[in-house]
Design an enzyme around this catalytic site. Sequence first.
Site, PDB file in Angstrom:
ATOM      1  CD1 TRP A  94      45.572  42.034  39.748  1.00  0.00           C
ATOM      2  CD2 TRP A  94      43.590  41.981  38.595  1.00  0.00           C
ATOM      3  NE1 TRP A  94      46.019  42.131  38.579  1.00  0.00           N
ATOM      4  CE2 TRP A  94      44.779  41.950  37.651  1.00  0.00           C
ATOM      5  CE3 TRP A  94      42.450  41.739  38.310  1.00  0.00           C
ATOM      6  CZ2 TRP A  94      44.610  42.352  36.295  1.00  0.00           C
ATOM      7  CZ3 TRP A  94      41.956  41.899  36.773  1.00  0.00           C
ATOM      8  CH2 TRP A  94      43.329  42.020  36.028  1.00  0.00           C
ATOM      9  CG  ASP A 195      32.314  26.521  30.865  1.00  0.00           C
ATOM     10  OD1 ASP A 195      32.407  26.059  29.648  1.00  0.00           O
ATOM     11  OD2 ASP A 195      31.911  27.720  31.128  1.00  0.00           O
TER      12      ASP A 195
END
Length: 291
Positions: A94, A195
């Site tokens: 995380w 992307d």
Amino acid sequence: MEKSLQRVLLQVGDQSSLKHYRPVSGGDINESFYVETEEGNYFIKKNKNVPSHFFQAEADGLAAIDRTNTVHVPKVLHYDQPEQGEEAYLVMDWVEPGFKDASIELGHKVALMHQHTSERYGLGFSTFVGSLDQPNDWTNTWVDYYREFRLKPQLNNGIENHHIKGERRKKLESLIERLGEWIPKYPNSSLLHGDLWSGNYMISQEGTPFLIDPSILYGDPAFELAFTELFGGFSHDFYHAYREVHSFGDHYEETKPLYQLFYLLVHLNLFGESYGSSVDRILKKYVKETI
């Protein structure tokens, strides 16, 4: 859901109790969760009915970027390679999000990433752009790669789903045939995120930029930069910082719409006709008329 998360966490060696989890917004392809255990905090993606290499492609892309020692990426801890119909999970460390402006550092580090190059263009494995399969192979010229592995698959996809037909199809086929008139054969072949829009970078609580959700390839850096301009989200400071490290290339302004065309075709094929007028505008710029 808790049992599934605990099963996956065992794969990364976390046998502690699950304290808390919650959905995380930010993408329409996967379900995503923040997961907290007694041992650590994780970002976990879930999907179903995806190809076996769906999460592997993302993990391999993040690893390739990480090996450049330039821009940060989250650390991948585990990914599933599902059989047809099975649920699949991707587990990462995380990264606590922050709100500092890191445009200058991001520009510098993306430019440094683009200095990692290959002698050929493309990639040795298929990836994904959104939920669409992105076939790749190595080619000796950039124009061949862009024609065969970027524009033609989107043309065929659009013909199949009826988004590309009539005059639009004629113009796109003509543009693809004449692509070498505008696209350089031998630009720098840089490692590209593939992307790079504003939803695919984040700033940590410490103010460090991270790239996420790559669809990597080796190709013209102008291809990457053109997409950053398509939907906004990058500041003047980002581009100024990039130019301090790496050139945009003399062909950038001429090829920018052609590079943006690929991403507009992807959006047309994924989301429909709301992107059609933008596709048509670019086709009209390069192909005045068809027989």
